[in-house]
Scaffold this active site. Structure first.
Site, PDB file in Angstrom:
ATOM      1  CG  HIS A 166       1.567   5.831  -7.556  1.00  0.00           C
ATOM      2  ND1 HIS A 166       0.006   6.533  -6.964  1.00  0.00           N
ATOM      3  CD2 HIS A 166       1.425   4.510  -7.329  1.00  0.00           C
ATOM      4  CE1 HIS A 166      -0.514   5.237  -6.702  1.00  0.00           C
ATOM      5  NE2 HIS A 166      -0.043   4.196  -6.550  1.00  0.00           N
TER       6      HIS A 166
ATOM      7  CB  ILE B  38       8.288  -3.636  -1.736  1.00  0.00           C
ATOM      8  CG1 ILE B  38       9.751  -3.687  -1.237  1.00  0.00           C
ATOM      9  CG2 ILE B  38       8.059  -2.772  -3.086  1.00  0.00           C
ATOM     10  CD1 ILE B  38      10.423  -2.552  -1.046  1.00  0.00           C
TER      11      ILE B  38
END
Lengths: 475, 423
Positions: free
Chosen positions: A49, A335
């Site tokens: 990302h 996470i």
């Protein structure tokens, strides 16, 4: 007595192992599964990302921003393909155009370079198959795609090459504080370690509970995906995100680093932490939703579907800290996205925590950051192909017809450190069986090669995890 | 450095299954001597080698043979004729100029210039992924052909309690084979209201072994973490939509899929050859020539056959045509007209016929879309009925083979269309 024990062989644990293996330390990585990268890591979107999305000030935002630019060097060291194809977040209404503007501004706050708002004409020029109602998009040029299991396997392999011990099929059943560290009880003996780093994904809470009740909760949140034939990979050129709304983030449509087309995921909070079944409603939803961003989703060209669990924390942010009152026990929990992107920065962040907790780090003189990639026969030049076959004729035998994977590649994937031991292990390392026939032709040959290389009977060769036997016996 | 080992042949045949063998043999018998056949597997014969049941050869040999016996007849003949072949050799590319690139462990990269090429790569099986069946992804799910290879060639059983999804011929054959090896086949589940395979296989492989055939049913979910533990099936309506309330679980450790075969045309597409959207095989004329001049195709790479005997006949034709082409050095001249599927016909092969070619009879293979009781196959030219063939029973699972005499065709031009319908 180990200096450090890492619990969990996902991308986070393996990244930490890889970054720690440059130091003069005794490190062991414990993984309960038959292979590394076999839970959340193997079933996600594989997106690096850009980082505009995370809320400023969060660890997610900070580590995403830091993590993204680290991939070029690490992927080149590890011989892992990375493609910086950029992402487009699309808007179809004026309201969504407003959201894009806010996201753009958030990206600027997060320090994301190469972000721009582009109009419909530009979107259509760079993405001819984009939905006809698209009015504009947020282009993030630094976004990219990787193969998450290829990356994680390469990290584990490089760590192992540099002396890290990798213990597979080992489950932690107890953690006790000792004078100078921790005693970890496993189903295969006990381990003493000065430091413990828990990277246990959806089970981070359970691991913490072994020592002391957790102060956080991890909810598994499931997402289904559909993968399409390589013939369709060219449908889009960028990662296509839908505009986030109060209903959620929508689904993405992206080429994979190997040239397939991937759509997904939906989002469903589930109870069971080890059920990764896809559902009819999930698959139908992602197919229907993806058709809202891209025209001509080739539903009939699907080759497989899968599902993964996100480790969603109740805190809303990554939990990366030395557990209060338990010096040397570090949680790396919650996470979820953008975890893959953040993973190299998470590793560095954890190393800082270790330092401040008193760990002395001395660089190893013989650390080798380079992991030679497994030769991708079909991608080589004719000269390279020819040389390779002369050196090892197994590269002249194509086993997987769909992806053109040779016996040489398969054998290499088995003989390496943290090498393939199962049919799916071979598949994740070299893509044999990942093509349109899904192993129809090559599975019997791969079973045979695994049995030969591992000196096992063919009936002992597993598809993936323990008990996933393929053959029930001889005739 | 010489990267490629180079060679020239008159004819290169890609694939050493029944189609490739018959085409190569026929070409040799018709006067072409410099022939090379390339096979990716370790032996010739293709899928026939794993089809150890009988029922092959009724048309070609006038007797029932097993698959390996049928193949052996051709393999022996190929060897007797001294036709060159390479095993363990994967073709990586076919170019329009008829160079074929291949690779094998002994010789490395090969670049072979041919005067004509016959494509005989066969087909592959549709997978679970292509059907997008949800659920878990345990071991124990095989395509029927993969299971057949594991059982009949490798000598391993694939499970003890099986459900078979789809009633294609290989699935039916494997239902019997699994039963004979001691497994319990719980059911054959077929989404359509009629079976996909040949009637003789329904009788001999299911009925004779009391294996239930559940028509208008499908598998909607798959269970089991590591090894398959069960599947959920549901009844479907006439539009193939599941009917709520009909879901039930069948416990099983194995699921075999027999849900269709797909011609393997990746090489053809890369060569620029046009495919028929329905058959997913190359568009061919009655000489079996594809849209690429001098490139012929035959067998399951063109369309999926039920009977190997028809593959053999079609492939002999391709072999003869390749010889004609090599000797003539150009594509056949003459007026070609289109052949199209008419009402309730799914496809017709060939899709073109050459009116000025050497054929005195035109042969067509076609499949019905639906089940028809007492129907007629009607051949029309530009809407004008020219021949009617009565059929007692037409089903999609049984390919129809019909002939039309050249002289039965009225005078027509290149713009004409021949259509075949079922009424």
């Amino acid at each position: 007595m180990y200096d450090i024990t890492i619990i969990g062989g996902g991308v986070t644990g393996c990244f930490i192992a890889r970054q720690l293996c440059r130091y003069d330390l005794e490190v062991v990585l414990i993984e309960k599964n038959y292979d590394v990268a076999n839970e959340t890591t193997k079933a996600n979107s594989g997106i690096i990302h850009s980082g505009y999305d995370a809320r400023p000030g969060t660890l997610k935002a900070k580590l995403n921003t830091l993590g993204n630019p680290m991939f070029d060097e690490i992927c080149s060291e590890l011989g892992v393909p990375l493609k910086r194809i950029g992402s487009l977040t699309i808007a179809k209404t004026n309201k969504e155009m407003g959201t894009l503007k806010k996201l753009y501004e958030r990206g600027c706050t997060n320090g994301i370079p190469q972000l721009s708002l582009i109009d419909a004409d530009v979107v259509r020029r760079i993405e001819p198959n984009i939905h006809h109602q698209v009015k504009g998009a947020l282009l993030a040029e630094t976004a990219g795609i990787v193969d998450p299991f290829c990356l994680t396997i390469a990290l584990a392999e490089n760590a192992s090459d540099n002396g890290t011990e990798v213990k597979l099929e080992t489950r932690i059943v107890g953690i006790d504080r000792e004078k100078d560290g921790y005693l970890l009880t496993t189903d295969g003996g006990s381990i003493r370690s000065r430091y413990v780093i828990s990277c246990a994904g959806v089970y981070a809470e359970e691991i913490n509970d072994l020592l002391t009740p957790s102060h956080f909760k991890i909810a598994p949140r499931k997402g289904d995906y559909v993968v399409f034939d390589k013939k369709t990979g060219g449908l889009v050129n960028h990662v296509i995100f839908q505009c986030p709304s109060e209903k959620g983030k929508g689904v993405l449509v992206t080429p994979t680093v190997h040239g397939n087309l991937l759509v997904g995921p939906d989002s469903e909070v589930v109870k069971c932490k080890d059920d990764v079944s896809t559902t009819r409603s999930g698959l139908d939803e992602i197919l229907a939703t993806s058709a809202k961003s891209v025209e001509g989703i080739p539903v009939g060209m699907a080759i497989t579907n899968f599902s993964g669990l996100r480790a969603t924390p109740d805190t809303g942010d990554f939990i990366i800290e030395e557990l209060k009152g338990h010096k040397g026990f570090i949680n790396v929990a919650g996470i979820e996205s953008p975890g893959l992107t953040a993973s190299p920065a998470i590793a560095d962040y954890v190393i800082e925590i270790l330092k401040s907790s008193g760990l002395d780090l001395k660089t190893k003189a013989d650390f080798n950051p380079i992991r030679e990639p497994i030769a991708e026969f079909i991608e080589l030049s004719d000269e390279e192909k020819s040389t390779l076959i002369k050196a090892n004729p197994l590269y002249g035998r194509v086993i997987c017809r769909c992806e053109n994977i040779t016996e040489g590649e398969i054998v290499d994937s088995i003989r390496r450190n943290v090498g393939a031991r199962s049919v799916d292990g071979v598949k994740r390392r070299v893509r044999a069986g990942m093509g349109r026939c899904q192993g129809g032709f090559c599975a019997p040959r791969i079973i045979e090669i695994l049995a030969r290389e591992l000196q096992k009977n063919a009936c002992q060769i597993l598809k993936d995890e323990k008990d996933s036997y393929i053959l029930s016996g001889g005739i | 450095m010489t990267t490629y080992k180079k060679a020239c042949y008159d004819l290169v045949v890609i694939g050493g299954g029944p189609a490739g063998l018959a085409a190569a043999i026929e070409a040799k018998k018709n006067g072409i001597h410099h022939i090379l056949l390339l096979e990716r597997d370790r032996e010739l014969g293709g899928i026939l080698q794993q089809c150890i049941h009988n029922g092959f050869g009724i048309h070609v040999f006038k007797k029932e043979l097993t698959g390996p016996e049928y193949a052996e007849n051709f393999i022996d003949e190929l060897r007797d004729l001294g036709i060159e072949y390479k095993l363990d050799t994967m073709v990586l590319g076919v170019h329009e100029n008829k160079t074929v690139e291949a690779v094998n462990p002994q010789e490395g990269l090969l670049s072979i210039q041919a005067k004509a090429v016959v494509l005989a790569m066969g087909c592959r099986e549709r997978t679970r992924g292509a059907l997008n069946i949800p659920g878990s992804r345990p071991a124990g799910i095989f395509t029927a052909g993969t299971a057949q290879r594991l059982v009949n060639i490798e000598g391993y059983m694939v499970g003890k309690k099986a459900v078979i999804l789809g009633s294609g011929d290989i699935g039916l054959i494997m239902a019997r084979r699994m039963t004979l090896e001691g497994a319990k086949v719980e059911a054959v589940v077929e989404m359509m209201p009629y079976p996909g395979g040949l009637n003789r296989n329904i009788v001999q492989c299911l009925d004779d072994f009391d294996i239930p055939l559940l028509l208008s049913h499908t598998v909607v979910n798959v269970y089991g973490r590591n090894r398959l533990e069960g599947v959920d099936i549901m009844k479907v309506d006439k539009d193939r939509q599941v009917i709520p309330g009909t879901q039930r679980r069948i416990e099983c450790d194995t699921m075999l899929l027999s849900v269709g075969l797909i011609p393997e045309n990746e090489l053809s597409v890369d060569c620029g050859i046009k495919l028929d959207a329905v058959t997913q095989g190359p568009i061919v004329d009655n000489s079996m020539e594809t849209s690429a001049e001098g490139v012929f195709a035959c067998g399951n790479v063109v369309h999926v056959h039920d009977l190997v005997d028809f593959v053999t006949e079609e492939s002999r034709r391709a072999g003869r045509s390749a010889v004609d082409y090599i000797q003539r050095k150009t594509t056949a001249t003459g007026v070609k007209i289109k052949v199209v599927p008419g009402e309730t016909v799914r496809y017709v092969v060939p899709q073109l016929v050459n009116l000025d070619g050497p054929d005195m009879d035109f042969e067509f293979f076609l499949r019905s879309r639906d089940v028809h009781d007492r129907a007629s196959l009607v051949i029309s030219l530009d809407g004008q009925k020219i021949k009617t063939i009565r059929k007692r029973y037409l089903v999609p699972g049984e390919m129809q083979h019909i002939k039309l005499k050249r002289k039965a065709l009225p005078v027509c031009s290149g713009g004409s269309t021949l259509s075949i319908s079922i009424v």
